[in-house]
Every structure is written in C-alpha cells, then in structure tokens.
Design a protein around this motif. Structure first.
Motif, PDB file in Angstrom:
ATOM      1  N   LEU A 169       6.118 -32.556  -7.749  1.00  0.00           N
ATOM      2  CA  LEU A 169       5.373 -33.521  -6.946  1.00  0.00           C
ATOM      3  C   LEU A 169       6.250 -34.037  -5.799  1.00  0.00           C
ATOM      4  CD1 LEU A 169       3.673 -35.603  -9.801  1.00  0.00           C
ATOM      5  CD2 LEU A 169       2.570 -33.921  -8.331  1.00  0.00           C
ATOM      6  N   PRO A 170       5.658 -34.424  -4.681  1.00  0.00           N
ATOM      7  CA  PRO A 170       4.223 -34.473  -4.369  1.00  0.00           C
ATOM      8  C   PRO A 170       3.594 -33.108  -4.118  1.00  0.00           C
ATOM      9  CG  PRO A 170       5.506 -35.077  -2.443  1.00  0.00           C
ATOM     10  CD  PRO A 170       6.489 -34.930  -3.561  1.00  0.00           C
ATOM     11  N   TYR A 171       4.405 -32.066  -4.011  1.00  0.00           N
ATOM     12  CA  TYR A 171       3.937 -30.686  -3.946  1.00  0.00           C
ATOM     13  C   TYR A 171       4.990 -29.823  -4.633  1.00  0.00           C
ATOM     14  CZ  TYR A 171       7.189 -30.596   0.014  1.00  0.00           C
ATOM     15  OH  TYR A 171       8.314 -30.707   0.798  1.00  0.00           O
ATOM     16  N   GLY A 172       4.617 -28.625  -5.018  1.00  0.00           N
ATOM     17  CA  GLY A 172       5.531 -27.763  -5.746  1.00  0.00           C
ATOM     18  C   GLY A 172       6.508 -27.036  -4.840  1.00  0.00           C
ATOM     19  N   VAL A 173       7.692 -26.809  -5.346  1.00  0.00           N
ATOM     20  CA  VAL A 173       8.702 -25.953  -4.697  1.00  0.00           C
ATOM     21  C   VAL A 173       9.251 -25.039  -5.784  1.00  0.00           C
ATOM     22  CG1 VAL A 173      10.887 -25.857  -3.447  1.00  0.00           C
ATOM     23  CG2 VAL A 173       9.295 -27.735  -3.002  1.00  0.00           C
ATOM     24  N   ALA A 174       9.365 -23.749  -5.482  1.00  0.00           N
ATOM     25  CA  ALA A 174       9.724 -22.810  -6.539  1.00  0.00           C
ATOM     26  C   ALA A 174      10.567 -21.663  -6.005  1.00  0.00           C
ATOM     27  CB  ALA A 174       8.466 -22.259  -7.211  1.00  0.00           C
ATOM     28  N   THR A 175      11.236 -21.018  -6.947  1.00  0.00           N
ATOM     29  CA  THR A 175      11.842 -19.714  -6.699  1.00  0.00           C
ATOM     30  C   THR A 175      10.820 -18.672  -7.125  1.00  0.00           C
ATOM     31  OG1 THR A 175      14.086 -20.516  -7.091  1.00  0.00           O
ATOM     32  CG2 THR A 175      13.708 -18.152  -7.335  1.00  0.00           C
ATOM     33  N   VAL A 176      10.524 -17.735  -6.237  1.00  0.00           N
ATOM     34  CA  VAL A 176       9.503 -16.729  -6.528  1.00  0.00           C
ATOM     35  C   VAL A 176      10.101 -15.334  -6.413  1.00  0.00           C
ATOM     36  CG1 VAL A 176       7.712 -18.276  -5.647  1.00  0.00           C
ATOM     37  CG2 VAL A 176       8.639 -16.491  -4.160  1.00  0.00           C
ATOM     38  N   GLU A 177       9.454 -14.392  -7.080  1.00  0.00           N
ATOM     39  CA  GLU A 177       9.871 -12.989  -7.044  1.00  0.00           C
ATOM     40  C   GLU A 177       8.736 -12.152  -6.474  1.00  0.00           C
ATOM     41  OE1 GLU A 177      11.712  -9.560 -10.027  1.00  0.00           O
ATOM     42  OE2 GLU A 177      10.684 -11.307 -10.863  1.00  0.00           O
TER      43      GLU A 177
END
Length: 484
Positions: free
Chosen positions: A219-227
């Motif tokens: 939150l307030p928005y998502g942050v991610a490591t992606v493949e």
C-alpha cells in the motif's frame, strides 16, 4: 420534644384511646410535612438559580453575524493565469519526484521495483491501452514512473474489485491462501498528458507476460520484483545455445533457465520494432479515443543486429542461478513446429468463418472486418488452400500503401517482409496468438482473458482460439443447412 416510645404510649392506662391514637400520629405527620417543605424549598431555590443563570444578556443576545469567507483569488484568474499556475504546480511535482529511479534493469528474466497497477481487467501483450488515471494513489504511482528514466515500465495485474480490494487480506499478494492473480503484463508508457484537474492521460503498450516473484510494498499501491515469462517455444529456440555456453561448467547439459534469460533479452531487444510508440497528440482529439486496440509494428524500429543471447546466458550463470532442466513434455523443436502447424490451421479457420458469415448475412455493412494489424501478421511463403482470401486482402493493403488505425495512423506493415533475417518467426506467431483474441472478443463473450494470459505456450493459445473458430464455423454450417 423527645418523641415518646410507641410501646409506652400503647401500654398507658391514663389516656383515652382517641388521644392515644392522636398522639401516635402527630409527630410522624409533622416530620413528613417538614421534609416535604424542605424539598419544595430546595427545588424552588434551584429553579430560581438556574433561571438567573439562563436569563443573561448573552442568552438573549442575537448571534453575531458570520464574517464572510474570503474570496478565492483563483476564481477570477484568466486562462493564461491558470496555465501559469498549473505549470508552477507541475514544476513543484517534478521537484518532489526528482529522486525516482524507476524500474531496475533487466537481470536475466527479472525486473525489480516494478509498480503494480491492479485493476478489474486483464491486458494481453500486443495491445494498446489508454488509461485515464484519477485515483490519488495511482496518480502518485504514475508520477513517480514518469519522472524516472525511460522506459517507463509498470505492471498490469488483475484484481477483482480494483482499488477497493487493495487492502483485502483475501487478495494480498504473497499471502499463503491469497486469491490474487500473480501472472500479469509488463506495460510501457509511450506518452502522457497531465490535465488541468490533475488527472493523467497515459498511452501505453502491453509488452510481455510476467509472474510476481516478491512483493516489497503493498500500500498505497503494490511494488514487486517480477520475472518475465517467455513462451516455451521462444525458450526452446535458445536451448541449444545455452547447452554450448554451459558445457564447461555443467557437464555438457543445457540450461533451461539460461535459455529463458536469452529469450527475455531477445524480447526487450525487439520491442522498438514490435511496438510503434503512439503520442497523445496522435489520438484523435488528443483524448486517447483514437488509439487502435492493437499495437502496430514499426518498420523504422528494426534493430541493427541480433540480440546478444550469449551475454544473457553468461550473466545468468555468473549469478549462480544453476542450469535447470528442460520441462517435461518439451522436445527439441517440437513446440515450434506444432505452433507453425496450428497457426496455419487457425488462419484457414478464420478465412472460412468470414466466407460463411458472408453466406449467412450478405449485407456488407454487418460484416466483421479483420483488423489490419492482424492481417500484417499473416505468414508469407505458406501454401494456402484455393480460395483463401486473407492473403489477397493483406497484399492489397501493402500495395496501396495503406495506413492503419483510427486517430493514430501508421503504415500497414507485413511483418515477415519488414523483419530482418535475424527476427525469430516464433515472435510473430506469438503476437498472433494474442491478437486473434481481439477478433474473438467481437464475436463471443470474453470472460477468460486471464486464462489466455496464463497459458505458457504459443501452441496452447493458438489451439484454444482455433477451437473457438471451429465452433463458430460449425454453428454457421448447421444454420445454412437448416435454411435449405
């Protein structure tokens, strides 16, 4: 004044009975009356005090008139003044977001610090989309993206209910029993415009499939490591090269992981050719309404040379990620050959559908046109059956130098003719396996786009689309027979 003992009075023989009765009642009645008088006096005293407190000048004074609110100086500003003020606001915003670093560089198949746009629908690779962002937390997210370095990446991820479920434990990313979708689409902002009311108008392209690996912010928005998730056919094409690159360190065995890294590097390398950038000004009235849903290729974006797949393999091995085995059921070259065969069958099925539709409803105004971007994906050098019309349609668009799109016009591109010799045919086939669902979406209810996105091979998507067209063709044939 001392009250006599009641027992003594009752036992006295010196007084008449009437006097005895009278004396037993006199003093209790007097005490009761005294208590009532004291209570009444207290109540009256309290009421007088309360009334005195209430009957003051303040209580009966008229309320003071309210002071008028000060006028908003922006109400009288001219359009030029407003533009100047908003430009100052934007300069302040840029100063606030000046430290944005954006998404990290591609590390094998991994991208770090990818902000996530979690909404109620699925985007498939190969599509254009115009976003009208007005929600505060996503406006904040995109301002950070747009003030970082290009390319302006973000992740598109399905979330039933959208922002209302961002903090819902049932859809929390990374939770053990989460129902959240973890397969999404890597997006790139091509151009944007900030409107006078603070909203953001963003023209974006959907590039590649990805899977969420690790979530660093919810939150307030998502942050991610992606493949990134290249299709099996694209990885398989690099598997022999990965075997050569890893033979010294892995006993001659290939590396499926290293081949996936090479396929991911290849995808990013060809994005300038596969996705023509569209500006806001090109979109009709500049409101995004003129953007074609299908992204067009850009013949001017052809790279000068092939991607450096060897460097991607070496980088993968240098990180010590291991070699990995070929997944079960994947044979050398088998998937690519199957994809080519199914693609040809699907094109023929689409051509048959259009001819059957003509027979059922000869009114030209009610026919469903095939988008020009799809016709540009038609493979060349194929032995098509007699009466196959789609090839002549594509050749006509090419010979006339046609432009495709509504507001954003761009030259029609025959991909096989514009592509360099080092462009893999499987990437064109992959694009077709996504684009064909636009045509199906105009014919059938489309509630399974997330299922299409999660398919891990080109062949699987093509086969699924072919079944849909075979069903439509069979339905039309039955309708024609019944009319006879």
């Amino acid at each position: 004044n001392v009250q006599p003992n009641i027992g003594e009075i009752e036992n006295s023989n010196d007084m008449p009975a009437a006097l005895l009765l009278r004396r037993t009642r006199v003093r209790p009645r007097a005490a009761t009356a005294r208590r009532r008088w004291i209570t009444a006096y207290s109540v009256v005293t309290f009421l007088i005090a309360a009334a005195s407190a209430f009957h003051t000048d303040r209580a009966f004074r008229h309320p003071a008139p309210r002071r008028p609110l000060s006028a908003n100086p922006n109400d009288a500003e001219t359009p030029a003044d407003k533009a100047k003020r908003m430009e100052l606001v934007r300069q302040l915003q840029k100063s606030f977001y000046s430290g944005s670093s954006g998404t990290g560089p591609l590390e094998g198949t991994v991208l770090r610090d990818v902000p996530l746009w979690r909404v109620q629908w699925t985007e498939l690779p190969g599509y254009n989309v115009v976003l009208n962002c007005h929600v505060p937390h996503y406006t904040h997210m995109f301002m950070g993206v747009l003030n970082g370095p290009r390319p302006w990446y973000f992740g598109h991820l399905l979330l039933p209910g959208g922002s209302e479920n961002l903090d819902n434990p049932k859809y929390r990313l990374g939770a053990p029993d989460s129902k959240a979708a973890t397969t999404g689409t890597l997006m790139r902002v091509s151009d944007y415009r900030q409107l006078g009311d603070g909203r953001l108008l963003l023209v974006c392209q959907a590039l590649e499939r990805f899977a969420v690996v690790d979530v660093t912010q919810h939150l307030p928005y998502g942050v991610a490591t992606v493949e990134l998730l290249p299709d099996r056919e694209l990885i398989e094409a690099h598997y022999p090269g990965s075997a050569e690159g890893t033979s010294a360190g892995s006993g001659g065995g290939g590396s499926w992981g290293a081949a996936a890294c090479a396929a991911a590097a290849e995808a990013v390398h060809f994005h300038p050719f596969e996705f023509r950038s569209v500006s806001v000004d090109e979109c009709g009235a500049g409101d995004g309404g003129g953007v074609s849903p299908l992204a067009n290729y850009d013949a001017r974006g052809v790279p000068d040379g092939p991607p450096d797949a060897a460097a991607a393999v070496e980088g993968y091995l240098a990180r010590g990620d291991g070699t990995g085995d070929r997944p079960p059921g994947v044979g050398a070259g088998e998937d690519a050959a199957a994809a080519s065969r199914i693609e040809r069958e699907l094109w023929i099925s689409i051509d048959s559908f259009l001819r059957l539709l003509e027979h059922v409803n000869p009114d030209p105004s009610s026919r469903i046109p095939v988008p020009a971007q799809i016709l540009g994906l038609l493979p060349t050098g194929i032995d098509w059956p007699e009466g196959f019309r789609l090839l002549s349609y594509a050749e006509k668009l090419r010979d006339e130098g046609a432009f495709v799109g509504t507001g954003s016009k761009s030259p029609f591109v025959v991909v096989d003719e514009a592509a360099p010799a080092f462009y893999p045919a499987s990437r064109r086939t992959q694009r077709f396996s996504f684009a064909v669902w636009t045509l199906l979406g105009s014919l059938l209810p489309m509630d399974n786009q997330q299922n299409v996105l999660e398919m891990s091979s080109i062949s699987e998507r093509l086969e699924s689309a072919k079944k849909q067209f075979d069903y439509l063709n069979e339905s039309f044939r039955k309708s024609i027979q019944e009319r006879r």
